[in-house]
Design a protein around this motif. Sequence first.
Motif, PDB file in Angstrom:
ATOM      1  N   ASP A 178      11.056  15.656 -15.884  1.00  0.00           N
ATOM      2  CA  ASP A 178      11.963  15.519 -17.031  1.00  0.00           C
ATOM      3  C   ASP A 178      12.742  14.237 -16.818  1.00  0.00           C
ATOM      4  O   ASP A 178      13.644  14.161 -15.971  1.00  0.00           O
ATOM      5  CB  ASP A 178      12.911  16.716 -17.108  1.00  0.00           C
ATOM      6  N   GLU A 179      12.364  13.206 -17.555  1.00  0.00           N
ATOM      7  CA  GLU A 179      12.978  11.893 -17.351  1.00  0.00           C
ATOM      8  C   GLU A 179      14.447  11.885 -17.750  1.00  0.00           C
ATOM      9  O   GLU A 179      15.242  11.130 -17.184  1.00  0.00           O
ATOM     10  CB  GLU A 179      12.197  10.836 -18.132  1.00  0.00           C
ATOM     11  N   THR A 180      14.797  12.708 -18.716  1.00  0.00           N
ATOM     12  CA  THR A 180      16.204  12.760 -19.155  1.00  0.00           C
ATOM     13  C   THR A 180      17.093  13.383 -18.080  1.00  0.00           C
ATOM     14  O   THR A 180      18.149  12.854 -17.737  1.00  0.00           O
ATOM     15  CB  THR A 180      16.337  13.570 -20.458  1.00  0.00           C
ATOM     16  N   LEU A 181      16.642  14.508 -17.535  1.00  0.00           N
ATOM     17  CA  LEU A 181      17.413  15.199 -16.499  1.00  0.00           C
ATOM     18  C   LEU A 181      17.150  14.628 -15.110  1.00  0.00           C
ATOM     19  O   LEU A 181      17.822  15.027 -14.144  1.00  0.00           O
ATOM     20  CB  LEU A 181      17.069  16.693 -16.508  1.00  0.00           C
ATOM     21  N   LYS A 182      16.160  13.706 -15.030  1.00  0.00           N
ATOM     22  CA  LYS A 182      15.758  13.142 -13.734  1.00  0.00           C
ATOM     23  C   LYS A 182      15.414  14.260 -12.761  1.00  0.00           C
ATOM     24  O   LYS A 182      15.881  14.306 -11.615  1.00  0.00           O
ATOM     25  CB  LYS A 182      16.862  12.233 -13.179  1.00  0.00           C
ATOM     26  N   HIS A 183      14.570  15.162 -13.250  1.00  0.00           N
ATOM     27  CA  HIS A 183      14.217  16.352 -12.494  1.00  0.00           C
ATOM     28  C   HIS A 183      12.695  16.476 -12.432  1.00  0.00           C
ATOM     29  O   HIS A 183      11.994  16.248 -13.416  1.00  0.00           O
ATOM     30  CB  HIS A 183      14.818  17.588 -13.181  1.00  0.00           C
ATOM     31  N   THR A 184      12.178  16.821 -11.264  1.00  0.00           N
ATOM     32  CA  THR A 184      10.742  16.996 -11.079  1.00  0.00           C
ATOM     33  C   THR A 184      10.468  18.323 -10.378  1.00  0.00           C
ATOM     34  O   THR A 184      11.196  18.691  -9.452  1.00  0.00           O
ATOM     35  CB  THR A 184      10.153  15.849 -10.235  1.00  0.00           C
ATOM     36  N   GLU A 185       9.456  19.034 -10.840  1.00  0.00           N
ATOM     37  CA  GLU A 185       9.078  20.288 -10.179  1.00  0.00           C
ATOM     38  C   GLU A 185       7.565  20.418 -10.158  1.00  0.00           C
ATOM     39  O   GLU A 185       6.865  19.822 -10.974  1.00  0.00           O
ATOM     40  CB  GLU A 185       9.698  21.483 -10.894  1.00  0.00           C
ATOM     41  N   VAL A 186       7.078  21.188  -9.210  1.00  0.00           N
ATOM     42  CA  VAL A 186       5.641  21.435  -9.078  1.00  0.00           C
ATOM     43  C   VAL A 186       5.365  22.881  -9.462  1.00  0.00           C
ATOM     44  O   VAL A 186       6.011  23.801  -8.956  1.00  0.00           O
ATOM     45  CB  VAL A 186       5.159  21.178  -7.637  1.00  0.00           C
ATOM     46  N   ILE A 187       4.433  23.064 -10.386  1.00  0.00           N
ATOM     47  CA  ILE A 187       4.045  24.404 -10.828  1.00  0.00           C
ATOM     48  C   ILE A 187       2.779  24.796 -10.067  1.00  0.00           C
ATOM     49  O   ILE A 187       1.737  24.158 -10.214  1.00  0.00           O
ATOM     50  CB  ILE A 187       3.776  24.441 -12.348  1.00  0.00           C
ATOM     51  N   ALA A 188       2.877  25.832  -9.241  1.00  0.00           N
ATOM     52  CA  ALA A 188       1.746  26.267  -8.429  1.00  0.00           C
ATOM     53  C   ALA A 188       0.703  26.978  -9.288  1.00  0.00           C
ATOM     54  O   ALA A 188       1.035  27.604 -10.294  1.00  0.00           O
ATOM     55  CB  ALA A 188       2.222  27.193  -7.309  1.00  0.00           C
ATOM     56  N   LEU A 235       8.918   5.814  -7.929  1.00  0.00           N
ATOM     57  CA  LEU A 235       8.709   6.645  -6.752  1.00  0.00           C
ATOM     58  C   LEU A 235       9.552   7.908  -6.894  1.00  0.00           C
ATOM     59  O   LEU A 235      10.724   7.835  -7.273  1.00  0.00           O
ATOM     60  CB  LEU A 235       9.119   5.890  -5.481  1.00  0.00           C
ATOM     61  N   ILE A 236       8.958   9.057  -6.614  1.00  0.00           N
ATOM     62  CA  ILE A 236       9.664  10.336  -6.711  1.00  0.00           C
ATOM     63  C   ILE A 236       9.740  10.933  -5.307  1.00  0.00           C
ATOM     64  O   ILE A 236       8.739  11.437  -4.791  1.00  0.00           O
ATOM     65  CB  ILE A 236       8.947  11.309  -7.658  1.00  0.00           C
ATOM     66  N   PRO A 237      10.903  10.868  -4.668  1.00  0.00           N
ATOM     67  CA  PRO A 237      11.036  11.416  -3.313  1.00  0.00           C
ATOM     68  C   PRO A 237      10.588  12.868  -3.236  1.00  0.00           C
ATOM     69  O   PRO A 237      10.811  13.652  -4.160  1.00  0.00           O
ATOM     70  CB  PRO A 237      12.545  11.276  -3.037  1.00  0.00           C
ATOM     71  N   PHE A 238       9.918  13.220  -2.149  1.00  0.00           N
ATOM     72  CA  PHE A 238       9.392  14.558  -1.858  1.00  0.00           C
ATOM     73  C   PHE A 238       8.124  14.875  -2.665  1.00  0.00           C
ATOM     74  O   PHE A 238       7.212  15.502  -2.135  1.00  0.00           O
ATOM     75  CB  PHE A 238      10.448  15.652  -2.073  1.00  0.00           C
ATOM     76  N   ALA A 239       8.050  14.470  -3.916  1.00  0.00           N
ATOM     77  CA  ALA A 239       6.834  14.730  -4.694  1.00  0.00           C
ATOM     78  C   ALA A 239       5.648  13.984  -4.086  1.00  0.00           C
ATOM     79  O   ALA A 239       4.499  14.429  -4.195  1.00  0.00           O
ATOM     80  CB  ALA A 239       7.035  14.311  -6.147  1.00  0.00           C
ATOM     81  N   GLY A 270       0.811  -1.209   0.000  1.00  0.00           N
ATOM     82  CA  GLY A 270       0.000   0.000   0.000  1.00  0.00           C
ATOM     83  C   GLY A 270       0.847   1.263   0.000  1.00  0.00           C
ATOM     84  O   GLY A 270       0.514   2.250  -0.665  1.00  0.00           O
ATOM     85  N   LEU A 271       1.960   1.256   0.733  1.00  0.00           N
ATOM     86  CA  LEU A 271       2.850   2.415   0.769  1.00  0.00           C
ATOM     87  C   LEU A 271       3.391   2.745  -0.618  1.00  0.00           C
ATOM     88  O   LEU A 271       3.455   3.912  -1.017  1.00  0.00           O
ATOM     89  CB  LEU A 271       4.021   2.153   1.727  1.00  0.00           C
ATOM     90  N   VAL A 272       3.768   1.713  -1.350  1.00  0.00           N
ATOM     91  CA  VAL A 272       4.351   1.925  -2.675  1.00  0.00           C
ATOM     92  C   VAL A 272       3.283   2.324  -3.696  1.00  0.00           C
ATOM     93  O   VAL A 272       3.424   3.320  -4.411  1.00  0.00           O
ATOM     94  CB  VAL A 272       5.103   0.667  -3.156  1.00  0.00           C
ATOM     95  N   THR A 273       2.197   1.547  -3.775  1.00  0.00           N
ATOM     96  CA  THR A 273       1.187   1.804  -4.810  1.00  0.00           C
ATOM     97  C   THR A 273       0.472   3.136  -4.623  1.00  0.00           C
ATOM     98  O   THR A 273       0.030   3.757  -5.598  1.00  0.00           O
ATOM     99  CB  THR A 273       0.149   0.670  -4.854  1.00  0.00           C
ATOM    100  N   SER A 274       0.345   3.611  -3.376  1.00  0.00           N
ATOM    101  CA  SER A 274      -0.346   4.885  -3.140  1.00  0.00           C
ATOM    102  C   SER A 274       0.565   6.081  -3.407  1.00  0.00           C
ATOM    103  O   SER A 274       0.093   7.227  -3.445  1.00  0.00           O
ATOM    104  CB  SER A 274      -0.872   4.947  -1.701  1.00  0.00           C
ATOM    105  N   ARG A 275       1.849   5.829  -3.608  1.00  0.00           N
ATOM    106  CA  ARG A 275       2.802   6.925  -3.825  1.00  0.00           C
ATOM    107  C   ARG A 275       3.503   6.859  -5.181  1.00  0.00           C
ATOM    108  O   ARG A 275       4.262   7.753  -5.537  1.00  0.00           O
ATOM    109  CB  ARG A 275       3.865   6.924  -2.715  1.00  0.00           C
ATOM    110  N   ALA A 276       3.256   5.813  -5.927  1.00  0.00           N
ATOM    111  CA  ALA A 276       3.948   5.619  -7.200  1.00  0.00           C
ATOM    112  C   ALA A 276       3.397   6.544  -8.281  1.00  0.00           C
ATOM    113  O   ALA A 276       2.221   6.898  -8.284  1.00  0.00           O
ATOM    114  CB  ALA A 276       3.824   4.171  -7.639  1.00  0.00           C
ATOM    115  N   TRP A 277       4.263   6.928  -9.211  1.00  0.00           N
ATOM    116  CA  TRP A 277       3.906   7.786 -10.336  1.00  0.00           C
ATOM    117  C   TRP A 277       4.128   7.011 -11.631  1.00  0.00           C
ATOM    118  O   TRP A 277       5.106   6.294 -11.771  1.00  0.00           O
ATOM    119  CB  TRP A 277       4.776   9.045 -10.363  1.00  0.00           C
ATOM    120  N   GLU A 278       3.204   7.194 -12.555  1.00  0.00           N
ATOM    121  CA  GLU A 278       3.352   6.541 -13.859  1.00  0.00           C
ATOM    122  C   GLU A 278       4.017   7.481 -14.843  1.00  0.00           C
ATOM    123  O   GLU A 278       3.741   8.675 -14.865  1.00  0.00           O
ATOM    124  CB  GLU A 278       1.990   6.104 -14.400  1.00  0.00           C
TER     125      GLU A 278
END
Length: 300
Positions: free
Chosen positions: A84-94, A64-68, A49-57
């Motif tokens: 950005d899968e190439t840069l392995k970078h994730t950001e949240v746009i408010a 799993l994306i830490p912090f996201a 449950g911990l993994v499936t409720s936090r996983a991103w497709e």
Amino acid sequence: MIRPSPLYNETLRQKTQIEKDFSAVKLAFSQFPGKFQDFTLQEFAHAYGLVTSRAWESSKGVSLIPFADFFNHDGTSESYVLSDETLKHTEVIADRDFALGEEVRIRYGKFSNATLLLDFGFTVSCNSYDQVRFELNIPQNDRLYKQKLEILDRHFTRSVKDVNVFNSSWNSFTIKEVPSGSRRRKGVPQSLRAFGRILTCDSEQELNDLVTEAAQNDGRLARFPLKNRDSEIKAHRLLIFEISRLIEEYNNCIKLLVPSCSNLRGESVMRWRLAQDLLTGEVRVLESACAWLENYCSSL
């Protein structure tokens, strides 16, 4: 608590799948004695449950994306996550300016309470994305049972996925809330209404006429109103009857929840609220469908 809802059987199906996965993992680990710490089914289900409720497709699969995964859900939020899968970078746009210390939430998706409860363990009161998976079957004592089954098997897709990612089939339909005052053709799914027209056919000639009509148009079966007004009303009255019967089941279940809520404590209170949100939301959807069908019949 939630037996009338399709979520009940879907939960049992997922529970069975987790047990199968547990058995498979235990068997694999048994090939390496002393290498892995022993664990129970309850511990495995908790980790699952911990993994499936936090996983991103993503295009590369599930990750799993830490912090996201710290972000909570808000069905009205327009904030979104960019990866950005190439840069392995994730950001949240408010979606707006936030004050210092104010919580930023994202929308996990346009999910019904059934999906939110199954995948994430919570519900939203008055969820505008609620929907109900509704099933209809041909009565086995129908003298045209075989013919109807063959026609439906030829013209309907046998297996589909709805937005809830629940397993579905050709006799399963997703009903969403129909806004009050919805236009005549913007209500209950056409596929469900077509199914009702087929179920109420009384002769092989009527069935053959529907097949011919489909061939002359876009190939979809019974998607146009029946030429006989009484037959068209009969088909939609059948749907009203079946949906009303289901509403009664829901309401009986909700009534059983109410007397017990005053005696609940702690986790039991939370479960009661989850069940209440789920059932009342799905009843609202079904009642809106019934109202639309009633209005359609009176307009003929």
